[in-house]
Design a protein around this motif. Sequence first.
Motif, PDB file in Angstrom:
ATOM      1  N   ILE A  66      -5.928  -1.707  -0.392  1.00 59.80           N
ATOM      2  CA  ILE A  66      -5.950  -0.969   0.881  1.00 59.80           C
ATOM      3  C   ILE A  66      -5.818  -1.963   2.034  1.00 59.80           C
ATOM      4  O   ILE A  66      -5.063  -1.739   2.985  1.00 59.80           O
ATOM      5  N   THR A  67      -6.532  -3.085   1.952  1.00 60.37           N
ATOM      6  CA  THR A  67      -6.444  -4.114   2.985  1.00 60.37           C
ATOM      7  C   THR A  67      -5.034  -4.684   3.061  1.00 60.37           C
ATOM      8  O   THR A  67      -4.497  -4.891   4.155  1.00 60.37           O
ATOM      9  N   ALA A  68      -4.426  -4.937   1.911  1.00 61.71           N
ATOM     10  CA  ALA A  68      -3.066  -5.487   1.886  1.00 61.71           C
ATOM     11  C   ALA A  68      -2.052  -4.517   2.473  1.00 61.71           C
ATOM     12  O   ALA A  68      -1.111  -4.926   3.152  1.00 61.71           O
ATOM     13  N   MET A  69      -2.236  -3.229   2.232  1.00 59.80           N
ATOM     14  CA  MET A  69      -1.243  -2.245   2.658  1.00 59.80           C
ATOM     15  C   MET A  69      -1.446  -1.756   4.087  1.00 59.80           C
ATOM     16  O   MET A  69      -0.526  -1.197   4.678  1.00 59.80           O
ATOM     17  N   THR A  70      -2.617  -1.954   4.657  1.00 62.55           N
ATOM     18  CA  THR A  70      -2.856  -1.461   6.011  1.00 62.55           C
ATOM     19  C   THR A  70      -2.565  -2.525   7.059  1.00 62.55           C
ATOM     20  O   THR A  70      -2.962  -2.367   8.209  1.00 62.55           O
ATOM     21  N   GLY A  71      -1.905  -3.578   6.659  1.00 65.10           N
ATOM     22  CA  GLY A  71      -1.432  -4.546   7.640  1.00 65.10           C
ATOM     23  C   GLY A  71      -2.435  -5.573   8.074  1.00 65.10           C
ATOM     24  O   GLY A  71      -2.294  -6.149   9.139  1.00 65.10           O
ATOM     25  N   GLY A  72      -3.427  -5.823   7.269  1.00 65.56           N
ATOM     26  CA  GLY A  72      -4.376  -6.873   7.604  1.00 65.56           C
ATOM     27  C   GLY A  72      -3.704  -8.235   7.542  1.00 65.56           C
ATOM     28  O   GLY A  72      -2.536  -8.368   7.204  1.00 65.56           O
ATOM     29  N   LYS A  73      -4.444  -9.252   7.899  1.00 60.12           N
ATOM     30  CA  LYS A  73      -3.904 -10.604   7.827  1.00 60.12           C
ATOM     31  C   LYS A  73      -3.678 -10.980   6.363  1.00 60.12           C
ATOM     32  O   LYS A  73      -4.460 -10.632   5.489  1.00 60.12           O
ATOM     33  N   LYS A  74      -2.609 -11.688   6.121  1.00 60.00           N
ATOM     34  CA  LYS A  74      -2.260 -12.213   4.804  1.00 60.00           C
ATOM     35  C   LYS A  74      -2.203 -11.109   3.746  1.00 60.00           C
ATOM     36  O   LYS A  74      -2.948 -11.136   2.756  1.00 60.00           O
ATOM     37  N   PRO A  75      -1.319 -10.130   3.891  1.00 61.78           N
ATOM     38  CA  PRO A  75      -1.267  -9.037   2.912  1.00 61.78           C
ATOM     39  C   PRO A  75      -0.874  -9.499   1.513  1.00 61.78           C
ATOM     40  O   PRO A  75      -1.308  -8.907   0.533  1.00 61.78           O
ATOM     41  N   VAL A  76      -0.079 -10.560   1.420  1.00 63.13           N
ATOM     42  CA  VAL A  76       0.335 -11.043   0.102  1.00 63.13           C
ATOM     43  C   VAL A  76      -0.864 -11.576  -0.666  1.00 63.13           C
ATOM     44  O   VAL A  76      -1.020 -11.307  -1.867  1.00 63.13           O
ATOM     45  N   ILE A  77      -1.736 -12.294  -0.001  1.00 66.17           N
ATOM     46  CA  ILE A  77      -2.921 -12.844  -0.675  1.00 66.17           C
ATOM     47  C   ILE A  77      -3.834 -11.718  -1.145  1.00 66.17           C
ATOM     48  O   ILE A  77      -4.324 -11.734  -2.278  1.00 66.17           O
ATOM     49  N   TYR A  78      -4.055 -10.708  -0.277  1.00 62.94           N
ATOM     50  CA  TYR A  78      -4.889  -9.577  -0.680  1.00 62.94           C
ATOM     51  C   TYR A  78      -4.248  -8.808  -1.830  1.00 62.94           C
ATOM     52  O   TYR A  78      -4.939  -8.350  -2.740  1.00 62.94           O
ATOM     53  N   GLY A  79      -2.939  -8.668  -1.801  1.00 63.18           N
ATOM     54  CA  GLY A  79      -2.241  -7.974  -2.885  1.00 63.18           C
ATOM     55  C   GLY A  79      -2.359  -8.713  -4.208  1.00 63.18           C
ATOM     56  O   GLY A  79      -2.619  -8.112  -5.251  1.00 63.18           O
ATOM     57  N   LEU A  82       3.294   2.302  -3.914  1.00 63.39           N
ATOM     58  CA  LEU A  82       4.635   2.864  -3.818  1.00 63.39           C
ATOM     59  C   LEU A  82       4.758   3.767  -2.591  1.00 63.39           C
ATOM     60  O   LEU A  82       5.635   3.570  -1.740  1.00 63.39           O
ATOM     61  N   PHE A  83       3.866   4.734  -2.483  1.00 60.94           N
ATOM     62  CA  PHE A  83       3.970   5.685  -1.378  1.00 60.94           C
ATOM     63  C   PHE A  83       3.620   5.061  -0.027  1.00 60.94           C
ATOM     64  O   PHE A  83       4.244   5.378   0.985  1.00 60.94           O
ATOM     65  N   LYS A  84       2.644   4.177   0.005  1.00 63.13           N
ATOM     66  CA  LYS A  84       2.270   3.543   1.268  1.00 63.13           C
ATOM     67  C   LYS A  84       3.402   2.621   1.752  1.00 63.13           C
ATOM     68  O   LYS A  84       3.704   2.593   2.952  1.00 63.13           O
ATOM     69  N   SER A  85       4.037   1.892   0.835  1.00 66.94           N
ATOM     70  CA  SER A  85       5.159   1.024   1.213  1.00 66.94           C
ATOM     71  C   SER A  85       6.316   1.832   1.772  1.00 66.94           C
ATOM     72  O   SER A  85       6.944   1.435   2.758  1.00 66.94           O
ATOM     73  N   LEU A  86       6.599   2.958   1.140  1.00 68.09           N
ATOM     74  CA  LEU A  86       7.674   3.820   1.635  1.00 68.09           C
ATOM     75  C   LEU A  86       7.302   4.424   2.985  1.00 68.09           C
ATOM     76  O   LEU A  86       8.151   4.546   3.873  1.00 68.09           O
ATOM     77  N   ILE A  92       5.207   3.222   5.366  1.00 70.53           N
ATOM     78  CA  ILE A  92       5.196   2.261   6.476  1.00 70.53           C
ATOM     79  C   ILE A  92       6.457   1.402   6.507  1.00 70.53           C
ATOM     80  O   ILE A  92       6.573   0.507   7.336  1.00 70.53           O
ATOM     81  N   LYS A  93       7.375   1.680   5.581  1.00 67.99           N
ATOM     82  CA  LYS A  93       8.652   0.962   5.494  1.00 67.99           C
ATOM     83  C   LYS A  93       8.455  -0.547   5.353  1.00 67.99           C
ATOM     84  O   LYS A  93       9.143  -1.340   5.989  1.00 67.99           O
ATOM     85  N   ALA A  94       7.495  -0.919   4.510  1.00 68.47           N
ATOM     86  CA  ALA A  94       7.226  -2.324   4.207  1.00 68.47           C
ATOM     87  C   ALA A  94       7.828  -2.608   2.840  1.00 68.47           C
ATOM     88  O   ALA A  94       7.150  -2.546   1.818  1.00 68.47           O
ATOM     89  N   TRP A  95       9.127  -2.885   2.831  1.00 71.16           N
ATOM     90  CA  TRP A  95       9.859  -2.990   1.569  1.00 71.16           C
ATOM     91  C   TRP A  95       9.381  -4.160   0.722  1.00 71.16           C
ATOM     92  O   TRP A  95       9.419  -4.088  -0.505  1.00 71.16           O
ATOM     93  N   GLY A  96       8.916  -5.218   1.346  1.00 71.50           N
ATOM     94  CA  GLY A  96       8.434  -6.370   0.591  1.00 71.50           C
ATOM     95  C   GLY A  96       7.176  -6.072  -0.212  1.00 71.50           C
ATOM     96  O   GLY A  96       6.944  -6.652  -1.269  1.00 71.50           O
ATOM     97  N   ARG A  97       6.385  -5.144   0.283  1.00 68.77           N
ATOM     98  CA  ARG A  97       5.134  -4.804  -0.406  1.00 68.77           C
ATOM     99  C   ARG A  97       5.379  -3.935  -1.640  1.00 68.77           C
ATOM    100  O   ARG A  97       4.462  -3.718  -2.425  1.00 68.77           O
ATOM    101  N   LEU A  98       6.614  -3.462  -1.799  1.00 68.57           N
ATOM    102  CA  LEU A  98       6.947  -2.742  -3.030  1.00 68.57           C
ATOM    103  C   LEU A  98       6.854  -3.661  -4.249  1.00 68.57           C
ATOM    104  O   LEU A  98       6.750  -3.190  -5.377  1.00 68.57           O
ATOM    105  N   ALA A  99       6.880  -4.972  -4.014  1.00 71.25           N
ATOM    106  CA  ALA A  99       6.768  -5.937  -5.114  1.00 71.25           C
ATOM    107  C   ALA A  99       5.411  -5.862  -5.806  1.00 71.25           C
ATOM    108  O   ALA A  99       5.274  -6.298  -6.955  1.00 71.25           O
ATOM    109  N   PHE A 100       4.414  -5.293  -5.131  1.00 70.77           N
ATOM    110  CA  PHE A 100       3.104  -5.152  -5.760  1.00 70.77           C
ATOM    111  C   PHE A 100       3.150  -4.172  -6.938  1.00 70.77           C
ATOM    112  O   PHE A 100       2.367  -4.300  -7.868  1.00 70.77           O
ATOM    113  N   VAL A 101       4.049  -3.200  -6.895  1.00 76.18           N
ATOM    114  CA  VAL A 101       4.111  -2.185  -7.958  1.00 76.18           C
ATOM    115  C   VAL A 101       4.478  -2.825  -9.300  1.00 76.18           C
ATOM    116  O   VAL A 101       3.737  -2.665 -10.277  1.00 76.18           O
ATOM    117  N   PRO A 102       5.584  -3.583  -9.402  1.00 75.16           N
ATOM    118  CA  PRO A 102       5.847  -4.237 -10.698  1.00 75.16           C
ATOM    119  C   PRO A 102       4.800  -5.288 -11.054  1.00 75.16           C
ATOM    120  O   PRO A 102       4.508  -5.498 -12.237  1.00 75.16           O
TER     121      PRO A 102
END
Length: 181
Positions: A92-105, A134-138, A140-150
């Motif tokens: 949730i922290t990674a997807m809601t735009g917090g600092k360093k979303p990749v690290i949280y993901g 999947l749905f949150k990335s779509l 907020i149109k954060a295409w890079g965060r779709l990488a968390f799904v695989p």
Amino acid sequence: PNQYGLALIMYLGSFVFGTYNYLAIRIMNVIFLVILYRELAEIGGQLGLGKCGRLFILLAGLLFIPTTLYSLFIYGNIAGLALSVLAVRLMITAMTGGKKPVIYGIMSVLAIFAACVFKSNYMIFGVGIGIYCLFKSLHIKAWGRLAFVPAILVSLWMSSFIPAAVMRSITGYELNGGVSY
């Protein structure tokens, strides 16, 4: 096959704690119980709950006797649940735009991996987190965060593959579908 991870953790723990392995797991359960209630309060805070509401979650958890007594069992349920709830909060922290979303993901993916090693039943949390991503990335149109799904899917697969491979290596037996030797 659902207990390979926990059996492996107990096996490795026996080298450190010896015959007191069960006691170490009980203490670990208490620590994970505290983590569980803390993470539930944090998720409440992310959803807009104030300090009183979060405090109420903590107090309700402390006063809920069945879960506290359940910490005496060594089935891996409390550890898996605490790590799953931690994974939810981190994602949730990674997807809601917090600092360093990749690290949280990444931390979320590792937490769901660890939860599934303790108890494979918690794969359902991983599936839920993947659907949320999947749905949150779509949305907020954060295409890079779709990488968390695989990444989550690979994590779920590895959480069953690695313990089985290690157990097969240790025992020398070809492990198959839950039929005991």
